[in-house]
Design a protein around this motif. Structure first.
Motif, mmCIF file in Angstrom:
data_model
loop_
_atom_site.group_PDB
_atom_site.id
_atom_site.type_symbol
_atom_site.label_atom_id
_atom_site.label_comp_id
_atom_site.label_asym_id
_atom_site.label_seq_id
_atom_site.Cartn_x
_atom_site.Cartn_y
_atom_site.Cartn_z
ATOM 1 N N THR A 44 36.562 35.483 40.695
ATOM 2 C CA THR A 44 36.421 36.558 39.703
ATOM 3 C C THR A 44 36.155 35.968 38.319
ATOM 4 O O THR A 44 35.273 36.441 37.587
ATOM 5 N N GLY A 102 41.425 39.439 35.103
ATOM 6 C CA GLY A 102 41.044 39.449 36.516
ATOM 7 C C GLY A 102 41.877 40.366 37.382
ATOM 8 O O GLY A 102 41.363 40.944 38.338
ATOM 9 N N ILE A 103 43.159 40.477 37.076
ATOM 10 C CA ILE A 103 44.002 41.346 37.907
ATOM 11 C C ILE A 103 44.849 42.263 37.027
ATOM 12 O O ILE A 103 45.104 41.976 35.861
ATOM 13 N N THR A 104 45.303 43.333 37.642
ATOM 14 C CA THR A 104 46.066 44.360 36.917
ATOM 15 C C THR A 104 47.263 43.798 36.136
ATOM 16 O O THR A 104 47.420 44.142 34.951
ATOM 17 N N ALA A 126 40.133 44.275 36.204
ATOM 18 C CA ALA A 126 41.298 44.967 36.771
ATOM 19 C C ALA A 126 41.030 46.466 36.904
ATOM 20 O O ALA A 126 40.321 47.052 36.087
ATOM 21 N N ALA A 127 41.609 47.092 37.953
ATOM 22 C CA ALA A 127 41.129 48.426 38.336
ATOM 23 C C ALA A 127 42.211 49.410 38.784
ATOM 24 O O ALA A 127 41.925 50.367 39.483
ATOM 25 N N THR A 128 43.459 49.180 38.376
ATOM 26 C CA THR A 128 44.485 50.198 38.611
ATOM 27 C C THR A 128 44.260 51.338 37.622
ATOM 28 O O THR A 128 44.023 51.079 36.433
ATOM 29 N N PHE A 143 36.131 49.553 36.963
ATOM 30 C CA PHE A 143 36.179 50.770 37.778
ATOM 31 C C PHE A 143 37.634 51.067 38.049
ATOM 32 O O PHE A 143 38.509 50.341 37.586
ATOM 33 N N TYR A 171 50.060 45.982 45.483
ATOM 34 C CA TYR A 171 50.266 46.066 44.030
ATOM 35 C C TYR A 171 49.354 47.170 43.497
ATOM 36 O O TYR A 171 48.668 47.832 44.290
ATOM 37 N N PHE A 223 41.734 47.965 51.438
ATOM 38 C CA PHE A 223 41.481 47.429 50.099
ATOM 39 C C PHE A 223 42.179 46.079 49.986
ATOM 40 O O PHE A 223 43.387 45.977 50.247
ATOM 41 N N PRO A 225 41.818 42.618 46.996
ATOM 42 C CA PRO A 225 41.072 42.238 45.796
ATOM 43 C C PRO A 225 39.927 41.279 46.114
ATOM 44 O O PRO A 225 39.949 40.576 47.132
ATOM 45 N N SER A 226 38.956 41.265 45.217
ATOM 46 C CA SER A 226 37.797 40.385 45.316
ATOM 47 C C SER A 226 38.247 38.961 45.655
ATOM 48 O O SER A 226 39.168 38.431 45.054
HETATM 49 C C1 VNL Z 1 41.961 44.241 40.955
HETATM 50 C C2 VNL Z 1 41.279 45.328 41.506
HETATM 51 C C3 VNL Z 1 41.508 42.930 41.228
HETATM 52 C C4 VNL Z 1 40.182 45.110 42.351
HETATM 53 C C5 VNL Z 1 40.419 42.737 42.061
HETATM 54 O O1 VNL Z 1 39.921 41.509 42.371
HETATM 55 C C6 VNL Z 1 39.765 43.829 42.636
HETATM 56 C C7 VNL Z 1 43.148 44.443 40.092
HETATM 57 C C8 VNL Z 1 40.438 40.342 41.768
HETATM 58 O O2 VNL Z 1 43.243 45.500 39.447
HETATM 59 O O3 VNL Z 1 44.029 43.546 40.089
HETATM 60 O O4 VNL Z 1 38.707 43.606 43.454
#
Ligand code: VNL
Length: 390
Positions: A44, A102-104, A126-128, A143, A171, A223, A225-226
């Motif tokens: 990421t 990179g992450i929430t 991050a996408a929460t 997103f 998470y 789901f 994460p990447s």
């Molecule tokens: C998150 C969401 C991270 C979707 C991701 O990849 C992802 C996050 C690192 O919000 O932590 O694909």
């Protein structure tokens, strides 16, 4: 020269030097880019850094008379490290914008610093859903999981998928995906018969997949994460889940463009919903994919890259509009309401929520030009984050 005069002259020179430095500082616009460059989320970081540098190479490093300086920091995706780096960037480097995340947990850890220092925080990955509510200074160009999960729960029952088991990383984004997929599937007359959660750090999918195999749903919704998608795909196929008649459906994080081509033909036919595919058929995307690939030894951009590229655009345009005057407040105001064509399609930064409004696509893994791609076959236009409606 007398001693006195000499001292005076050197003091004057020092002052002049300090003045020049201050002036140079005034003419520099600093972006503190905090990313996971090493560790579990390193892909990421690599994607977003490459995209940010591409944006700068294409658009120049001087905006409104200011020189753009990108200060890259590796938080190894540990939120305590993110917080310390964000603090240092604000206090010592006096950055104008904080970006990346990179992450929430990293985005959340930075929110109080953004608020206290009135520094815009541009969340590129991050996408929460709730992230944008953690600080009024957060603007998001990635997103949300509710945004992309609902479309798949509309598609599934119309395509013979009624009984589903969900499997998500345990998470923020995973819990969002699980909740919004399940609610919408039930609304559409389907059923989630079991909901499984795997840990974020060093996940082992095997025992979970065995459980799914035994319960024989029509499909498994995933789901992760990447970066974790290839491991899921490998174990899904190794366990013969597809041969047992269980379909794999997922958010696009699983059939990630960063890994998809290495997953092999076992991935063919997997249906996902997401906001970006490297195969998105637009002139803007073609140009983006070609330039990104050329600048990065053939690397294919994924949805993280697009979040980083568009995030840089939002920052550049805000600086153009304000001319750098008015500090963080003015910059933030100029980020709100931006509308533009992204490589993913048309996007809009909602001024009320500071979150991104965008198209969500249904895609199927297919061969294209001898490679594996997420080929879009349907679109739901201008989707707001459903998490904000409540
Ligand atoms: C998150 C969401 C991270 C979707 C991701 O990849 C992802 C996050 C690192 O919000 O932590 O694909």
């Amino acid at each position: 020269m007398k001693k006195r005069t000499m001292i005076r002259a050197s003091v004057a020179a020092a002052l002049l030097g300090a003045g020049a430095v201050a002036m140079a500082q005034d003419n520099v616009f600093k972006i503190g880019l905090i990313l996971p460059m090493t560790g579990q989320q390193a892909t990421t970081g690599r994607q977003i850094e490459a995209a940010a540098r591409l944006y700068m190479a294409q658009n120049g490093d001087s905006v409104a008379g200011k020189k753009i300086q990108l200060i890259l920091k590796d938080d190894t995706s540990l939120p305590d490290v993110t917080r310390r780096l964000a603090q240092e960037l604000v206090v010592n480097d006096k950055v104008n914008v904080l970006a990346g995340f990179g992450i929430t947990p990293s985005a959340m850890a930075t929110a109080p610093i953004a608020t206290q220092s009135k520094t815009p925080e541009v969340v590129m990955a991050a996408a929460t859903s709730s992230i944008t509510e953690a600080s009024p200074y957060i603007v998001r160009t990635s997103f949300t999981l509710p945004q992309v999960s609902v479309a798949l729960a509309d598609w599934a029952p119309k395509n013979g998928i009624k009984k589903v088991v969900t499997l998500v990383t345990d998470y923020g984004p995973g819990i969002d995906a699980e909740k919004y997929f399940k609610e919408r599937l039930q609304f559409n007359g389907g059923q989630v018969t079991d909901s499984l959660r795997v840990p974020l750090r060093s996940p082992d999918f095997a025992p979970f997949l065995q459980k799914v195999r035994d319960s024989k749903p029509d499909a498994l919704f995933v789901f992760v994460p990447s970066g974790a998608g290839a491991a899921v795909m490998k174990q899904f196929l190794e366990r013969g889940m597809d041969k047992a008649g269980i379909r794999l459906i997922a958010t696009g994080d699983v059939t990630d463009d960063d890994q998809l081509n290495d997953m092999g033909d076992g991935a063919l036919g997997v249906v996902t919903s997401h906001h970006y595919s490297a195969a998105h058929p637009s002139a803007a995307n073609k140009k983006f994919v070609e330039a990104f690939s050329k600048a990065n030894k053939g690397l294919r951009p994924n949805f993280m890259a697009v979040g980083g590229y568009d995030g840089m655009r939002v920052i550049y345009e805000a600086l153009k509009k304000t001319g750098g005057k008015g500090g963080g407040e003015a910059l933030l105001a100029a980020m709100k309401g931006q509308i533009f064509e992204s490589p993913r399609g048309p996007v809009f930064i909602d001024a009320q929520t500071r979150d991104i409004v965008q198209n969500v696509y249904l895609r199927k893994v297919e061969h294209k030009d001898g490679q594996l791609y997420n080929v879009e076959f349907d679109v739901i236009k201008d989707v707001k984050d459903p998490g904000k409606a409540k």
